[in-house]
Design a protein around this motif. Structure first.
Motif, PDB file in Angstrom:
ATOM      1  N   PHE A   1     -36.000  72.544 146.577  1.00  0.00           N
ATOM      2  CA  PHE A   1     -35.139  73.486 145.863  1.00  0.00           C
ATOM      3  C   PHE A   1     -34.263  72.752 144.860  1.00  0.00           C
ATOM      4  CE2 PHE A   1     -30.881  75.322 145.518  1.00  0.00           C
ATOM      5  CZ  PHE A   1     -31.175  76.565 144.959  1.00  0.00           C
ATOM      6  N   TRP A   2     -33.655  71.633 145.303  1.00  0.00           N
ATOM      7  CA  TRP A   2     -32.781  70.880 144.403  1.00  0.00           C
ATOM      8  C   TRP A   2     -33.584  70.194 143.314  1.00  0.00           C
ATOM      9  CZ3 TRP A   2     -28.038  72.338 144.984  1.00  0.00           C
ATOM     10  CH2 TRP A   2     -27.591  72.754 146.246  1.00  0.00           C
ATOM     11  N   THR A   3     -34.780  69.743 143.663  1.00  0.00           N
ATOM     12  CA  THR A   3     -35.625  69.104 142.650  1.00  0.00           C
ATOM     13  C   THR A   3     -36.033  70.097 141.568  1.00  0.00           C
ATOM     14  OG1 THR A   3     -36.492  67.587 144.331  1.00  0.00           O
ATOM     15  CG2 THR A   3     -37.743  67.800 142.281  1.00  0.00           C
ATOM     16  N   LEU A   4     -36.465  71.279 141.996  1.00  0.00           N
ATOM     17  CA  LEU A   4     -36.840  72.304 141.021  1.00  0.00           C
ATOM     18  C   LEU A   4     -35.640  72.785 140.222  1.00  0.00           C
ATOM     19  CD1 LEU A   4     -39.376  74.417 143.129  1.00  0.00           C
ATOM     20  CD2 LEU A   4     -39.874  72.766 141.311  1.00  0.00           C
ATOM     21  N   SER A   5     -34.461  72.791 140.834  1.00  0.00           N
ATOM     22  CA  SER A   5     -33.243  73.177 140.114  1.00  0.00           C
ATOM     23  C   SER A   5     -32.957  72.208 138.974  1.00  0.00           C
ATOM     24  CB  SER A   5     -32.055  73.235 141.078  1.00  0.00           C
ATOM     25  OG  SER A   5     -32.243  74.218 142.073  1.00  0.00           O
TER      26      SER A   5
END
Length: 317
Positions: free
Chosen positions: A270-274
């Motif tokens: 999630f944080w990577t895609l964010s």
């Protein structure tokens, strides 16, 4: 680079143009030029100076257009003695700067960052937020300035040998404007290390202007004076500092996302895609706006191809 880098050269030139350099003395503080040849009296009539870097190309007839723009009655600089800066008109005009066509062929890295080299500026609609909303631009060291307005605004303002990059803060004092319909061309760094070195120098210079966000600013005599910059000028300085922290902040967010912030509800992906979305979303929005703004003299097929190349270049970078 000598005394005060480019800023020192401009200060010495301005002193010569206004007859303050004494060619009959060997005191370098009074005469910074080692040799002056010819009659310099005619130089006192020089009103404007165009500043360029060694790799900057000045297109034909651009100099005449620069002078015509800054000499226009609505653009003439008006200096306010109380505020100690130019408040109306412009002491500096900054044109657009694009990557030259030969500069993109120096290396694959230069081609990757040289988006649409050599394009006629009249085929694109250019907008600058600061110029559109506040009628002020940002000076990046290449443009034309009014000698008298420039010296009156920035002469004796800064402590010596303490600021690596003066361009932005000089534009705040002398009030810079954007010439969106005129363009200069320069070469892009041909390798990654040269680009990083240049960006490091810029960021270092921006952080040296941190004190100009405060109510008091340093003076050449070591004392502090009241900060004459407007709120929008201080915001431009702050915005540069904010942009310099974006890469580090995104890297830190990815690291924390894979260590401290991951949970059953928020996976590390999630944080990577964010972070990926933060990086790519502005480019996609810009490409969508370019797609909607088709120039009248450009065929639709050519417009789609141009936008497609721009999107591919942005994603690749």
């Amino acid at each position: 680079m000598g005394y005060e880098r480019k800023r020192g050269k401009l200060a010495d030139l301005n002193s010569l143009l206004r007859g303050r350099a004494n060619s009959g003395t060997h005191d370098l503080s009074a005469n910074p030029f080692s040799l002056i040849v010819g009659n310099t009296e005619i130089l006192t009539g020089v009103k404007y100076v165009i500043t360029l870097d060694t790799d900057t190309q000045l297109p034909r007839d651009s100099a005449r257009q620069f002078v015509g723009a800054i000499a226009h009655p609505l653009n003439r600089a008006q200096y306010d003695e109380d505020k100690q800066r130019v408040v109306e008109g412009y002491g500096i005009l900054q044109p657009r700067v694009a990557v030259s066509l030969p500069g993109t062929n120096r290396s694959r890295y230069a081609r990757m960052h040289g988006n649409d080299p050599g394009i006629d500026p009249y085929t694109r609609v250019v907008s600058d937020v600061y110029q559109d909303l506040f009628h002020e631009g940002s000076f990046i060291g290449k443009g034309i300035y009014d000698v008298d307005a420039f010296e009156r605004s920035v002469g004796g303002r800064f402590p010596e040998n303490r600021i690596l990059s003066h361009d932005l803060v000089e534009g705040c004092y002398a009030r810079a404007g954007l010439l969106s319909d005129l363009m200069l061309y320069e070469e892009y760094p041909y390798r990654y290390s040269a680009d990083v070195s240049r960006r490091h120098r810029w960021i270092r210079g921006d952080w040296q202007l941190l004190r100009w966000l405060l109510p008091g600013v340093p003076a050449p005599d070591g004392q502090r004076r009241k900060n004459p910059l407007s709120m929008i000028s201080r915001w431009k300085l702050f915005d540069n500092l904010r942009r310099s922290l974006v890469p580090s902040a995104l890297t830190l967010l990815v690291l924390l996302g894979w260590t401290e912030l991951s949970s059953a509800w928020l996976s590390p992906w999630f944080w990577t895609l964010s972070v990926i979305g933060i990086i790519f979303f502005p480019s996609l929005i810009s490409s969508l706006l370019d797609l909607l703004k088709k120039p009248d003299d450009l065929l639709f097929r050519q417009h789609i191809a141009s936008v497609g190349r721009s999107v591919a270049g942005n994603l690749f970078r």
